[in-house]
Structures are given as structure tokens and as C-alpha cells.
Design an enzyme around this catalytic site. Structure first.
Site, PDB file in Angstrom:
ATOM      1  N   ARG A 224       0.852  -1.186   0.000  1.00 52.86           N
ATOM      2  CA  ARG A 224       0.000   0.000   0.000  1.00 52.86           C
ATOM      3  C   ARG A 224       0.892   1.242   0.000  1.00 52.86           C
ATOM      4  O   ARG A 224       2.005   1.230   0.550  1.00 52.86           O
ATOM      5  CB  ARG A 224      -0.891   0.037   1.253  1.00 52.86           C
ATOM      6  N   HIS A 272      -1.490   0.740  -9.804  1.00 54.01           N
ATOM      7  CA  HIS A 272      -2.173  -0.241  -8.939  1.00 54.01           C
ATOM      8  C   HIS A 272      -2.790  -1.367  -9.791  1.00 54.01           C
ATOM      9  O   HIS A 272      -3.990  -1.612  -9.744  1.00 54.01           O
ATOM     10  CB  HIS A 272      -3.254   0.446  -8.084  1.00 54.01           C
TER      11      HIS A 272
HETATM   12  P1  NDP Z   1      -2.186 -11.786   4.018  1.00 56.67           P
HETATM   13  O1  NDP Z   1      -3.069 -11.264   5.092  1.00 56.67           O
HETATM   14  O2  NDP Z   1      -2.484 -13.133   3.444  1.00 56.67           O
HETATM   15  O3  NDP Z   1      -0.663 -11.829   4.548  1.00 56.67           O
HETATM   16  C1  NDP Z   1      -0.100 -10.810   5.282  1.00 56.67           C
HETATM   17  C2  NDP Z   1       1.338 -11.190   5.657  1.00 56.67           C
HETATM   18  O4  NDP Z   1       1.950 -10.077   6.316  1.00 56.67           O
HETATM   19  C3  NDP Z   1       1.415 -12.381   6.616  1.00 56.67           C
HETATM   20  O5  NDP Z   1       2.492 -13.210   6.269  1.00 56.67           O
HETATM   21  C4  NDP Z   1       1.685 -11.715   7.972  1.00 56.67           C
HETATM   22  O6  NDP Z   1       2.429 -12.507   8.884  1.00 56.67           O
HETATM   23  C5  NDP Z   1       2.518 -10.522   7.544  1.00 56.67           C
HETATM   24  N1  NDP Z   1       2.441  -9.431   8.521  1.00 56.67           N
HETATM   25  C6  NDP Z   1       1.380  -8.693   8.867  1.00 56.67           C
HETATM   26  N2  NDP Z   1       1.703  -7.784   9.818  1.00 56.67           N
HETATM   27  C7  NDP Z   1       3.010  -7.968  10.070  1.00 56.67           C
HETATM   28  C8  NDP Z   1       3.933  -7.352  10.957  1.00 56.67           C
HETATM   29  N3  NDP Z   1       3.557  -6.371  11.771  1.00 56.67           N
HETATM   30  N4  NDP Z   1       5.195  -7.801  10.961  1.00 56.67           N
HETATM   31  C9  NDP Z   1       5.587  -8.820  10.158  1.00 56.67           C
HETATM   32  N5  NDP Z   1       4.759  -9.447   9.289  1.00 56.67           N
HETATM   33  C10 NDP Z   1       3.492  -9.020   9.255  1.00 56.67           C
HETATM   34  O7  NDP Z   1      -2.159 -10.677   2.878  1.00 56.67           O
HETATM   35  P2  NDP Z   1      -1.997 -10.890   1.297  1.00 56.67           P
HETATM   36  O8  NDP Z   1      -0.733 -11.621   1.049  1.00 56.67           O
HETATM   37  O9  NDP Z   1      -3.224 -11.431   0.703  1.00 56.67           O
HETATM   38  O10 NDP Z   1      -1.895  -9.366   0.805  1.00 56.67           O
HETATM   39  C11 NDP Z   1      -0.930  -8.483   1.324  1.00 56.67           C
HETATM   40  C12 NDP Z   1      -1.218  -7.076   0.848  1.00 56.67           C
HETATM   41  O11 NDP Z   1      -0.910  -6.940  -0.526  1.00 56.67           O
HETATM   42  C13 NDP Z   1      -2.696  -6.651   0.916  1.00 56.67           C
HETATM   43  O12 NDP Z   1      -3.064  -6.255   2.212  1.00 56.67           O
HETATM   44  C14 NDP Z   1      -2.745  -5.500  -0.070  1.00 56.67           C
HETATM   45  O13 NDP Z   1      -2.432  -4.325   0.636  1.00 56.67           O
HETATM   46  C15 NDP Z   1      -1.630  -5.828  -1.049  1.00 56.67           C
HETATM   47  N6  NDP Z   1      -2.153  -6.170  -2.372  1.00 56.67           N
HETATM   48  C16 NDP Z   1      -1.862  -5.347  -3.421  1.00 56.67           C
HETATM   49  C17 NDP Z   1      -2.299  -5.623  -4.681  1.00 56.67           C
HETATM   50  C18 NDP Z   1      -1.911  -4.760  -5.822  1.00 56.67           C
HETATM   51  O14 NDP Z   1      -2.486  -4.900  -6.913  1.00 56.67           O
HETATM   52  N7  NDP Z   1      -0.934  -3.882  -5.676  1.00 56.67           N
HETATM   53  C19 NDP Z   1      -3.153  -6.791  -4.947  1.00 56.67           C
HETATM   54  C20 NDP Z   1      -3.370  -7.640  -3.797  1.00 56.67           C
HETATM   55  C21 NDP Z   1      -2.882  -7.319  -2.555  1.00 56.67           C
HETATM   56  P3  NDP Z   1       1.834 -13.898   9.463  1.00 56.67           P
HETATM   57  O15 NDP Z   1       1.727 -14.823   8.271  1.00 56.67           O
HETATM   58  O16 NDP Z   1       2.871 -14.368  10.410  1.00 56.67           O
HETATM   59  O17 NDP Z   1       0.501 -13.573  10.062  1.00 56.67           O
HETATM   60  C1  OXD Z   2      -5.552  -4.870  -3.489  1.00 55.89           C
HETATM   61  C2  OXD Z   2      -6.164  -5.523  -4.611  1.00 55.89           C
HETATM   62  O1  OXD Z   2      -5.812  -5.225  -2.342  1.00 55.89           O
HETATM   63  O2  OXD Z   2      -6.125  -4.947  -5.721  1.00 55.89           O
HETATM   64  O3  OXD Z   2      -4.758  -3.966  -3.739  1.00 55.89           O
HETATM   65  O4  OXD Z   2      -6.678  -6.635  -4.456  1.00 55.89           O
END
Ligand code: NDP
Ligand code: OXD
Length: 309
Positions: A224, A272
């Protein structure tokens, strides 16, 4: 009972069509023209206007139209009793993995320089940076980070990852928690951010972190915009802590026309699009969760409000 789609400036024709193909009996409404507000039981939101959800007293669940949910968790007008879920599909994971692999290959091949040289009519060969000089560190090893890691390992990259809890992903060195952050950073040249946006991770991509990478580092931000301290990025370029960045997400989207990032040669910008949910795939998850919400079942990809993701 109806399902409501809410987003500012978004055309929902293809999603509505896909939802009705999946379940022709669905009653799908599109904000802001909603016939009977009290009939709305399920809302699907992307950058929805603040407080709009207050208008629907019989909501049973809300889904994000993407993988990220920060826009829903930030909405204090949404009652804490209403479960929030999100979209995760194999298509999103595949696109994200390809986007990141592509960004890394572009960096190793100096593609940005070749674009510039083409404009100037310059023929100049540069040595491709070997993979062994580009260890990749992925912050966030959830649905997205995991699939990115798997593809990079398959392509012969040295990959480590950082998350809250340790992971067992073939070929990946896993680091977890604040105590292991510095070790993770010191092994990383190309930093990929795939953390969710939470109170803990906002502003995480700043000078302190950039200084700890293998110098100079390269940043790929697909998480983000608010993860990144924008002025620190420019400072990090000027100080030589970073040599480039590929950014897909921004504090303000669309990125304003007068934003300084547009004129920085080191920054690759995409609007994005790293992973976009195709309507058909989105409809499958939304209809399943709608049915689950209507029958009081546990939702798929439900968000843990305490963790913030
Ligand atoms: P998930 O919720 O599946 O995974 C989040 C990961 O981040 C987990 O491994 C978690 O650790 C880790 N995490 C969270 N907080 C912390 C912290 N404080 N310290 C260390 N590790 C942390 O999310 P997704 O993989 O599905 O998506 C991630 C992000 O990608 C979304 O929230 C979105 O913002 C972004 N995104 C962007 C897109 C784009 O087009 N640019 C498209 C899709 C997503 P743990 O596993 O140990 O809980
Ligand atoms: C996001 C998406 O979370 O596009 O950014 O799914």
C-alpha cells in the site's frame, strides 16, 4: 435480501453480470441508487465513501473487492459485529508473482535505461546483473508473498521472507518478528513489500529500513502507498541507499499529475495493477461468501480485526 456493490468511480457492469451468471436469483444493487436500503444484507466495497455503510441497517457481512482490507478496517462507522472478508483467488496470486518477477528482471536487465536510450537513439549494451547479486527479501508471506516467493525460488533467486510467524516455504529463508528484522534486511538487496496496511506497518518503508539493506537496495512496493514514507524514498536515492524503485501503490491514487515521482528516472510507476481480480473469479468468492453470510456460516478469507489483516 440483496447484495450491494459500492465504489467511487467504478463501473460494475462486468461484475454484476458475473454475479448473476453464478447465481441468477441474486438481487444485485449498485450504489448510490439503492431501492430499499433495509434489504441490503451484504456489501462489496472498494474505496467506499466514509460512513456510507451506516445507511444499511441489516448488513450481515462486508467484503473487500480486493485482497487488502485497510479501507474497511479504517471505517469506524462499520460496526465491529459485522464480519469483514476479502478476495483471494489463484489469479490474484499468479498475477502478483508475475508482476514481481518482471520488476526484478527489469531491474537486472537495466530496462529503464534502455527506455531512456531508445528515446535518445543510443545503442549501449549493459551487463545484466547476475541473480547471485540480487538476493530478494519479501516482507509479508501471506497469500501474495507466498506465491511470489515460490515463483522466485523456481526461477533460481535467493529468497528470504519476513513475517510475524515463521514459514516453511521450500527454498526460502524465513525470518520472523522484530527481533529478526535486521538480519533479514542485511541479507536483502531487492525489497518486496507485501505487508497489509495496519497500525504497525504504516510508514514502515522509511530511511531506517533502506539503510539496512545490502547497498544500494532496490524497492518494489506492491503493498500500500501508506507503507512508504515518500520523502524518505527520494532522500534514500540522493544518499545512495537505494538505486531504484518499482511502485504500484501510492499515498494518493491516482498519483497526482504534479507529483515528483513522475520525473524521477529511478522510479518505475504502474497504476495499482499488480494483481487485479477478474470479475468471474471475484464473483465466485463473493457469491460463496454471500451464501455463507446468509446462512450464518463462517466466511472464506475472513479478516481478524485484532491483527488488522
Ligand atoms: P495476508 O493477510 O495473506 O498476509 C499478510 C502477511 O503479512 C502475513 O504473512 C503476515 O504474517 C505478515 N504481517 C502482517 N503484519 C506484520 C507485521 N507487523 N510484521 C511482520 N509481518 C506481518 O495478505 P496478502 O498476502 O493477501 O496481501 C498483502 C497485501 O498486498 C494486501 O493487504 C494488499 O495491501 C496488497 N495487495 C496489493 C495488490 C496490488 O495490486 N498492488 C493486490 C493484492 C494485494 P503472518 O503470516 O505471520 O501472520
Ligand atoms: C488490493 C487488490 O488489495 O487490488 O490492492 O486486491
Amino acid at each position: 435480501m440483496s447484495l450491494l456493490l459500492i465504489a467511487k468511480n467504478r463501473n460494475f457492469d462486468s461484475l454484476k453480470k458475473a454475479l448473476l451468471e453464478k447465481d441468477p436469483n441474486l438481487d444485485v444493487e449498485i450504489w448510490p441508487r439503492v431501492d430499499k436500503k433495509e434489504r441490503v444484507n451484504f456489501a462489496v466495497c472498494w474505496n467506499h465513501p466514509e460512513k456510507v455503510l451506516r445507511n444499511y441497517p441489516n448488513l450481515r457481512a462486508v467484503s473487500s473487492l480486493g485482497a487488502g482490507v485497510n479501507h474497511l478496517l479504517d471505517d469506524k462507522s462499520l460496526s465491529e459485529d459485522i464480519p469483514i472478508c476479502r478476495l483471494v483467488t489463484d489469479s490474484l496470486q499468479e498475477q502478483m508473482a508475475e508482476y514481481v518477477l518482471n520488476a526484478i528482471v527489469n531491474y537486472r536487465l537495466h530496462i529503464v535505461d534502455y527506455f531512456e536510450n531508445k528515446r535518445k537513439g543510443v545503442w549501449e549494451q549493459k551487463s545484466t546483473i547476475p541473480k547471485k547479486h540480487t538476493p530478494v527479501g519479501i516482507m509479508g508471506l501471506g497469500e501474495m508473498g507466498n506465491s511470489v516467493a515460490t515463483l522466485l525460488v523456481q526461477h533460481g533467486y535467493m529468497v528470504s521472507g519476513w513475517s510475524r510467524s515463521k514459514k516453511d516455504i521450500e527454498g526460502l529463508t524465513s525470518f520472523a518478528g522484530k527481533e529478526e528484522l535486521d538480519n533479514f534486511l542485511s541479507e536483502t538487496k531487492i525489497m518486496v513489500n507485501l505487508l497489509p496496511l495496519t497500525n504497525e506497518t504504516k510508514g514502515f518503508l522509511g530511511l531506517d529500513l533502506f539503510k539496512k539493506l545490502k547497498q544500494p537496495g532496490y524497492l518494489i512496493n506492491v503493498g500500500r502507498g501508506d507503507h512508504l514514507v515518500e520523502e524518505d524514498l527520494i532522500y534514500a536515492f540522493d544518499m545512495g541507499y537505494l538505486e531504484g524503485a518499482c511502485l504500484d501503490v501510492f499515498e494518493e491514487e491516482p498519483l497526482p499529475k504534479n507529483h515528483s515521482f513522475w520525473n524521477r528516472k529511478q522510479i518505475m510507476i504502474t497504476p495499482h495493477i499488480a494483481a487485479i481480480t477478474p470479475a468471474k473469479k471475484a464473483a465466485e468468492v463473493i457469491v460463496e461468501n454471500y451464501k455463507r453470510a446468509m446462512s450464518g456460516m463462517e466466511l472464506l478469507f475472513e479478516v481478524d480485526r485484532d491483527k488488522g489483516y
